[in-house]
Design a protein around this motif. Structure first.
Motif, PDB file in Angstrom:
ATOM      1  N   ILE A 120       0.829  -1.206   0.000  1.00 57.58           N
ATOM      2  CA  ILE A 120       0.000   0.000   0.000  1.00 57.58           C
ATOM      3  C   ILE A 120       0.865   1.260   0.000  1.00 57.58           C
ATOM      4  O   ILE A 120       0.555   2.242  -0.686  1.00 57.58           O
ATOM      5  CB  ILE A 120      -0.946  -0.003   1.218  1.00 57.58           C
ATOM      6  N   THR A 174      -2.171  12.368  -0.318  1.00 56.55           N
ATOM      7  CA  THR A 174      -2.979  11.469  -1.141  1.00 56.55           C
ATOM      8  C   THR A 174      -2.963  10.050  -0.578  1.00 56.55           C
ATOM      9  O   THR A 174      -3.993   9.373  -0.509  1.00 56.55           O
ATOM     10  CB  THR A 174      -2.455  11.468  -2.585  1.00 56.55           C
ATOM     11  N   GLU A 175      -1.772   9.584  -0.146  1.00 63.30           N
ATOM     12  CA  GLU A 175      -1.658   8.245   0.416  1.00 63.30           C
ATOM     13  C   GLU A 175      -2.477   8.114   1.695  1.00 63.30           C
ATOM     14  O   GLU A 175      -3.148   7.094   1.918  1.00 63.30           O
ATOM     15  CB  GLU A 175      -0.191   7.920   0.700  1.00 63.30           C
ATOM     16  N   ILE A 177      -5.190   9.732   2.597  1.00 66.01           N
ATOM     17  CA  ILE A 177      -6.625   9.678   2.295  1.00 66.01           C
ATOM     18  C   ILE A 177      -6.997   8.292   1.774  1.00 66.01           C
ATOM     19  O   ILE A 177      -8.032   7.721   2.144  1.00 66.01           O
ATOM     20  CB  ILE A 177      -6.998  10.775   1.278  1.00 66.01           C
ATOM     21  N   LYS A 178      -6.148   7.712   0.907  1.00 65.14           N
ATOM     22  CA  LYS A 178      -6.417   6.379   0.377  1.00 65.14           C
ATOM     23  C   LYS A 178      -6.409   5.335   1.495  1.00 65.14           C
ATOM     24  O   LYS A 178      -7.247   4.425   1.515  1.00 65.14           O
ATOM     25  CB  LYS A 178      -5.377   6.022  -0.691  1.00 65.14           C
ATOM     26  N   ASP A 181      -9.617   5.717   3.493  1.00 63.73           N
ATOM     27  CA  ASP A 181     -10.765   5.211   2.739  1.00 63.73           C
ATOM     28  C   ASP A 181     -10.785   3.683   2.701  1.00 63.73           C
ATOM     29  O   ASP A 181     -11.857   3.071   2.615  1.00 63.73           O
ATOM     30  CB  ASP A 181     -10.746   5.765   1.310  1.00 63.73           C
ATOM     31  N   LEU A 182      -9.607   3.069   2.791  1.00 62.97           N
ATOM     32  CA  LEU A 182      -9.509   1.618   2.741  1.00 62.97           C
ATOM     33  C   LEU A 182      -9.889   0.974   4.075  1.00 62.97           C
ATOM     34  O   LEU A 182     -10.659   0.009   4.117  1.00 62.97           O
ATOM     35  CB  LEU A 182      -8.083   1.215   2.344  1.00 62.97           C
TER      36      LEU A 182
END
Length: 363
Positions: A120, A174-175, A177-178, A181-182
């Motif tokens: 990830i 960005t990482e 937030i991802k 969200d995961l």
């Protein structure tokens, strides 16, 4: 049940009050940003959630349970420190999995979580490196991975991107937030960087001198700041705060007289002087503008320009506009839409209120 609730929480060191009567709730699974200048109490608030600081007075609840006396290890939180706090003698993989190994987690589960976190955060292939062999961005990602593998319901971050350059910070945002969200943990993120706050947070809690100033979504805080501190702290450049006198439906600013819309007149009826707040990007240089002044300085912001307009009474008003737009010389005017105006009480600094946008007119 992964929410957090502060009820009249105080934190002091002797006679020094660091967090003053904090009451707020954090919803399960949301990204809440604690934003404010250095020394405002945001890191102390985060550390109280983690159990690294005790609560002087009040009640702190996590998942519906009062945790004032619960030990840090029993709160099931994952934390990323500003300094990253990596073990220098351990490899990347060992740094990531150390906490899981200490919990006697089965080896297969440890491997599975580690491989997923490495993938990830784009750390695959760096497993056997020591921290001294990593760049700043890689160290930051290892610290995130170490917190990620715990899969805790609470994800606490104390200015984790402050040691990175601008480009790496953007990638890291960005990482983050991802990742959220995961896994959707309840995430509390401490920063003094308003760009991080606006881009990462579902909601922002603005603190100053230990006192909660405003808690709302990024858009609401940007458009309708609760007071002059929030107005001046959020935004680059910050909101213009122009002092003016109000009398008989007219706002007196320098040499200018502005007819105030009737909806605002009702809200300003008890005010003799106010601060008018307007964002620089909502101000337009125009020879027909109601507020007159002279352009003193123009800053190059890349694709935009920021003009400093000196008003007749010495106050300055900033306008931001596209870089290719011509700049008037000498005396000029500034126009704006009343829909984008905020008024603040000169004595308390508090936002006076809002008016019906349908009744707005162009100044």
């Amino acid at each position: 049940m992964g929410g957090i609730l502060f009820k009249n929480v105080y934190k002091s060191y002797g006679k020094t009050m660091v967090v003053d009567n904090l009451t707020m709730s954090v919803q399960q699974g949301e990204r809440l940003i604690l934003l404010g200048p250095s020394g405002c109490g945001k890191t102390t608030t985060l550390r109280m959630i983690a159990g690294l600081e005790t609560v002087t007075a009040g009640t702190l609840e996590m998942g519906g349970q009062v945790v004032n006396q619960v030990e840090p290890g029993d709160r099931n939180v994952a934390m990323v420190f500003q300094s990253y706090a990596l073990y220098p003698h351990m490899t990347v993989r060992d740094n990531i999995t150390f906490g899981l190994v200490m919990q006697n987690m089965p080896e297969a589960e440890v491997d599975d979580r580690a491989q997923r976190a490495l993938a990830i955060l784009n750390l695959t292939g760096l497993e056997h490196r020591l921290p001294k062999e990593l760049s700043g961005g890689q160290k930051q990602r290892v610290a995130l991975a170490r917190a990620l593998v715990k899969q805790a319901p609470y994800f606490l971050l104390d200015e984790p991107l402050s040691n990175l350059d601008a480009q790496l910070r953007q990638q890291a945002r960005t990482e983050l937030i991802k990742i959220h969200d995961l896994f959707k943990p309840t995430m509390i993120y401490v920063t003094h960087d308003q760009v991080e706050a606006m881009t990462i947070g579902h909601r922002i809690a603005v603190l100053n001198r230990g006192v909660l100033q405003q808690l709302d979504t990024p858009d609401v805080i940007y458009k309708y700041p609760a007071n002059t501190f929030v107005a001046s702290f959020i935004g680059a450049p910050p909101m213009n705060l122009i002092k003016g006198g109000f009398q008989n439906g007219l706002l007196h600013i320098g040499d200018s007289r502005l007819e105030v819309p009737s909806a605002w007149q009702q809200l300003l009826a008890s005010q003799s002087s106010v601060y008018m707040g307007i964002r620089p990007e909502q101000c337009i240089l125009s020879s027909e503008g109601a507020i007159t002044g002279k352009v003193d300085l123009v800053e190059n912001l890349g694709g935009r320009r920021c003009a400093h307009v000196r008003l007749g009474d010495g106050q300055r008003l900033l306008t931001v506009f596209a870089g290719e737009r011509p700049i008037p010389e000498g005396t000029t005017g500034v126009t704006f839409d009343w829909e984008h105006v905020n008024f603040f009480d000169c004595r308390t600094g508090m936002n006076i209120g809002r008016f019906n946008a349908a009744e707005s007119s162009v100044a």
